[in-house]
Design an enzyme around this catalytic site. Structure first.
Site, short mmCIF file in Angstrom:
data_model
loop_
_atom_site.label_atom_id
_atom_site.label_comp_id
_atom_site.label_asym_id
_atom_site.label_seq_id
_atom_site.Cartn_x
_atom_site.Cartn_y
_atom_site.Cartn_z
N ASP A 95 0.78 -1.20 -0.09
CA ASP A 95 -0.18 0.04 -0.23
C ASP A 95 0.94 1.34 -0.13
O ASP A 95 1.97 1.17 -0.60
CB ASP A 95 -0.81 -0.13 1.19
CG ASP A 95 -2.41 0.41 0.96
OD1 ASP A 95 -2.40 1.96 0.71
OD2 ASP A 95 -3.34 -0.16 0.95
N HIS A 143 -3.38 5.97 3.40
CA HIS A 143 -4.29 4.90 3.05
C HIS A 143 -3.98 3.67 3.75
O HIS A 143 -4.79 2.81 4.36
CB HIS A 143 -4.42 4.82 1.60
CG HIS A 143 -5.21 3.85 0.82
ND1 HIS A 143 -4.89 2.42 0.70
CD2 HIS A 143 -6.43 3.84 0.33
CE1 HIS A 143 -6.00 1.90 -0.02
NE2 HIS A 143 -6.82 2.87 -0.16
N SER A 332 -11.24 -0.57 -0.76
CA SER A 332 -9.96 -0.38 -0.10
C SER A 332 -10.24 -0.77 1.43
O SER A 332 -9.19 -1.39 2.04
CB SER A 332 -9.23 0.73 -0.25
OG SER A 332 -8.97 1.20 -1.42
#
Length: 507
Positions: A95, A143, A332
């Site tokens: 990620d 994220h 996600s």
């Protein structure tokens, strides 16, 4: 790729070798466009994937993780496994990096390693390749910090914020942070070659559970490098969970979500679990397979890197807070819910005596533990639901035109909850590049040898039967028979590996 071909690329086509991948027998090269065209014409037995453009995904929403845990019924398993020490396995989060100093990752520690797969060479750990730019921190998007938090945040800020599991995290950064000196803002960029590097590094490190809350712009299953990489990772024993995507498309699943050897995860609204999130990308794949395979809640209040939001630059030693939170939505975020659950299910299988569970067995169990009564390209098999009473597992290798049966003895008298439903799933591995799928059918027979349900949908790599007892009564005791028929196989296959799970469930 052998030395002769490597030299041909350099000498005859002016290629600069930027990376080599043992996992996919491929190279990442910089080459003049005209030479790429010439190479494509002269070397037709090779696949060429042109470097994609900007790749990313993500939208925002609300609610804390305890609501999501309640929605999938995971806390009982989380608590029950507190005494299980049968695995110290970490989950690979590929990620944007992770803010490892966040309070939800410390005391107890959740982050095992953080590496940079952009500037860290093939191992992602070589700081001498580019010591100035090497950076494993989540210093822009936040994220990866959110994804890791959903999987295994601790309870330092209250039980309502802890993750699905207690797994340790190995973070592999693949989103390049782009920041101009003196600026307080940043952007990110994803190159699929960095994702392949990260998958290789994770496998070399021993990671066998991989979370990919990302997607690329590649649609062609035969050409996508990340698709080849996840297929190869499965073959080496990895279970891989991939976000379906947030572009609301139908029938345009991108890499690696379209792979036949991963479970692709869609999203439902945490505040309305029967409502598929409007942004979810859905199948079918180009060869007709169901995608996503299942769904999980999204829209969670969870950890972030303390930089003030997406696009704000704050390196680890700068102005970020270690106690920041935000709400984040998207496939996600639904994906790490399933990844954390898979970690617990793998531990449970090991406690049952399955020493090294095959990835397909984990997949079949997860698909058994879903609440859908029908399978569609919007919902897959439905919402993950971690409740079961009795389960049976089987694995076998069969040739074409063979069958196998598994007896499932049900004792309703010992089931105080009164199971009213039985779910049966058989899953088998096939390459994403296959155009002809193996033909496998599934039947469930009663103790009286009456066929209760069957499944024989073409062009899939799994079958599911859901049988609900008539009159909303409990399933009677007796020995039920699960019958699997193998028909024709794809031309290059001599056999097929079958992984079966069947469970009785209260709902």
């Amino acid at each position: 790729m052998n030395a002769e071909r490597r030299q041909t690329l350099i000498v005859d086509y002016g290629a600069e070798i930027l990376g080599e991948f043992w996992l996919t027998n491929s190279m990442y090269v910089k080459m003049p466009v005209e030479d790429v065209k010439r190479y494509a014409q002269e070397q037709q037995h090779h696949y060429i994937l042109l470097h994609p453009g900007y790749e990313e995904g993500g939208v925002w929403g609300s609610q804390d993780p305890s609501v999501a845990r309640q929605a999938i019924g995971s806390d009982w398993l989380y608590n029950a496994q507190s005494s299980l020490n049968n695995t110290h396995e970490c989950i690979a989060v590929i990620d944007t990096g992770v803010r490892k100093t966040h309070t939800l990752f410390n005391s107890p520690n959740r982050i095992n390693r953080t590496v940079d797969c952009i500037y860290g060479g093939p191992s992602c750990t070589d700081t001498t390749v580019n010591p100035t730019l090497y950076d494993s921190d989540d210093d822009c998007l936040s994220h990866g910090t959110a994804v890791a938090s959903v999987i295994s945040a601790n309870s330092n800020d209250g039980d309502s914020l802890h993750g699905i599991s207690t797994a340790c995290i190995n973070s592999y950064k693949v989103f390049q942070t782009i920041h101009s000196s003196g600026s307080s803002t940043c952007t990110t960029y994803l190159n699929s070659a960095w994702v392949v590097t990260a998958i290789q590094a994770a496998l070399a490190n021993g990671d066998r559970i991989i979370n990919l809350s990302l997607y690329t712009n590649c649609l062609n299953q035969s050409l996508c490098d990340v698709t080849h990489a996840v297929d190869a990772a499965y073959d080496l024993g990895a279970i891989i969970f991939v976000a379906s995507g947030n572009d609301a498309t139908q029938g345009q699943q991108k890499a690696p979500a379209h792979s036949s050897k991963v479970l692709t995860i869609g999203a439902v609204d945490l505040l309305n679990l029967t409502h598929t999130s409007s942004y979810q990308a859905s199948g079918p794949t180009s060869d007709g397979r169901i995608k996503p395979e299942l769904q999980a809640p999204s829209g969670l209040y969870t950890a972030y890197n303390g930089c003030g939001g997406e696009g704000n630059w704050c390196p680890l030693n700068n102005n970020g807070t270690n106690n920041g939170f935000w709400t984040i939505d998207g496939t996600s975020i639904s994906t790490p819910i399933v990844t954390g659950a898979a970690y617990m299910l793998k531990k449970q299988l090991i406690s049952y005596g399955v020493a090294n569970p095959e990835p397909g067995l984990i997949y079949s169990w997860i698909l058994t533990l879903t609440n859908g009564l029908q399978i569609t390209n919007t919902t897959g098999a439905g919402l993950l639901s971690l409740g079961w009473r009795q389960c049976t597992f089987m694995w076998a290798t069969l040739s074409a035109n063979q069958y196998i049966e598994n007896n499932f003895a049900i004792d309703s008298s010992s089931d105080s909850y009164g199971s009213k439903r039985m779910d049966v799933v058989v899953w088998w591995p096939e390459a994403s590049t296959q155009t002809i799928r193996n033909q496998v059918s599934l039947k469930l027979k009663s103790p009286q040898n009456v066929v209760l349900a069957q499944a024989n949908t073409p062009q899939q790599v799994w079958r599911k039967i859901t049988y609900v007892q008539a009159g909303n009564t409990r399933i009677p005791s007796g020995t039920y028979v699960i019958h699997i028929d193998v028909g024709t196989l794809q031309p290059s296959a001599s056999n097929v590996r079958l992984l079966l799970t069947a469970c009785t469930r209260p709902e």
